[in-house]
Design an enzyme around this catalytic site. Structure first.
Site, PDB file in Angstrom:
ATOM      1  CB  CYS A  80      -6.759  -2.389   3.657  1.00 37.76           C
ATOM      2  SG  CYS A  80      -6.925  -3.408   5.128  1.00 37.76           S
ATOM      3  CB  CYS A 190      -6.294   1.504  10.860  1.00 37.55           C
ATOM      4  SG  CYS A 190      -7.930   0.893  10.384  1.00 37.55           S
TER       5      CYS A 190
HETATM    6  N1  DGL Z   1      -9.025  -0.092   7.214  1.00 38.09           N
HETATM    7  C1  DGL Z   1      -8.207  -1.242   7.336  1.00 38.09           C
HETATM    8  C2  DGL Z   1      -6.810  -0.933   7.725  1.00 38.09           C
HETATM    9  O1  DGL Z   1      -6.291   0.051   7.232  1.00 38.09           O
HETATM   10  C3  DGL Z   1      -8.856  -2.467   7.951  1.00 38.09           C
HETATM   11  C4  DGL Z   1      -9.507  -2.314   9.259  1.00 38.09           C
HETATM   12  C5  DGL Z   1     -10.271  -3.535   9.712  1.00 38.09           C
HETATM   13  O2  DGL Z   1     -11.171  -3.988   8.987  1.00 38.09           O
HETATM   14  O3  DGL Z   1      -9.974  -4.041  10.810  1.00 38.09           O
HETATM   15  O4  DGL Z   1      -6.171  -1.625   8.474  1.00 38.09           O
END
Ligand code: DGL
Length: 271
Positions: A80, A190
């Site tokens: 993440c 993301c």
């Molecule tokens: N998938 C995550 C990232 O890489 C988090 C996205 C989220 O929940 O806003 O930032």
């Protein structure tokens, strides 16, 4: 009392993200290192991470890392970007296992790819942290970077609304904004965004999008290898947890990873 697993190599590796996004990294990892035992935690109760504060994100990360500590992991993969940008620096020295944050682990390779101008699509919290620009410039100070926040994209992915005209329009708006900077490449900063690649390719057919998952998994593999931590047992197990909505997780994960069983519901706030 839990039993102590003395053989470090054969302990599991824990992954986490706010939802299905981290599976874009996890699925790549399972292909490259099929013999590792893995755990995955999708924190759907707190989704989207992108509009949370730093102290909220630190607290979510600590809860998950504490949980993985109990599971006696040998490493944790922060699949993440938002948590890597906002929580990693605060928690990184609090645990005695390896922690791999996606942004910091990939920056050196991305920065050395011979580009002059890079665009980054990321969440509000990742863009607010400036982590991508900071990490990339560490390795290539001349690089010009423009980060654009896409606040609706995580919800589009988690609700499976890829084909909605409003989703396509939202993607179009942010692509237009970033193209004004004329980047040579756009990083999907993301882990949810690779799910949107079919729309991105349609909206911007001549643009190169980079999903850092491949670079990230190569980095983890190399580090585990150097540390002598690769699993020596050629048989792997996995367990998937979510803090809410196991069915939705299972349904919307399919593009990247086939979740065979309904994930186990573990919500730290309710324990
Ligand atoms: N998938 C995550 C990232 O890489 C988090 C996205 C989220 O929940 O806003 O930032």
């Amino acid at each position: 009392m839990s039993t102590v697993n003395h053989n470090l190599n054969n302990r599991p590796i824990g992954f986490f993200d706010s939802g299905v996004g981290g599976l874009s990294v996890y699925s790549r990892f399972k292909k490259v290192l099929p013999y590792e035992d893995t755990l995955y935690y999708g924190d759907l109760a707190h989704l989207p991470y992108g509009n949370k504060t730093k102290s909220e994100l630190v607290s979510y990360a600590r809860n998950i890392l504490d949980f993985y500590k109990e599971k006696q992991v040998k490493a944790v993969v922060i699949a993440c970007n938002t948590s890597s940008a906002q929580a990693y620096d605060t928690v990184k020295d609090e645990y005695d296992f390896r922690i791999y944050p996606i942004i910091q682990s990939c920056a050196r390779v991305i920065a050395s790819q011979n580009n002059k101008r890079l665009g980054i699509f990321a969440t509000l919290a990742t863009v607010a942290s400036g982590a991508y620009t900071k990490e990339l410039k560490k390795y290539n100070p001349a690089l010009e970077v423009k980060e654009v926040a896409c606040p609706n994209w995580v919800n589009i992915v988690e609700s499976g609304r890829y084909k909605d005209e409003s989703a396509i329009e939202d993607v179009r708006v942010h692509v237009k904004e970033i193209l004004e900077f004329s980047p040579e490449k756009i990083i999907l900063g993301c882990t949810h965004y690779p799910y949107l690649l079919p729309i991105l390719h349609k909206v911007a057919p001549n643009i190169v999008f980079l999903d850092p998952a491949e670079i990230f998994v190569d980095y983890i593999k190399q580090d585990l290898q150097q540390a002598g931590l690769l699993n020596t047992v050629h048989k792997s197990e996995e367990h998937i947890y979510v803090s809410a909505e196991p069915r939705s997780f299972m349904e919307h994960s399919a593009i990247f990873y086939k979740v065979e069983e309904l994930p186990e519901l573990i919500n730290f706030a309710l324990l």
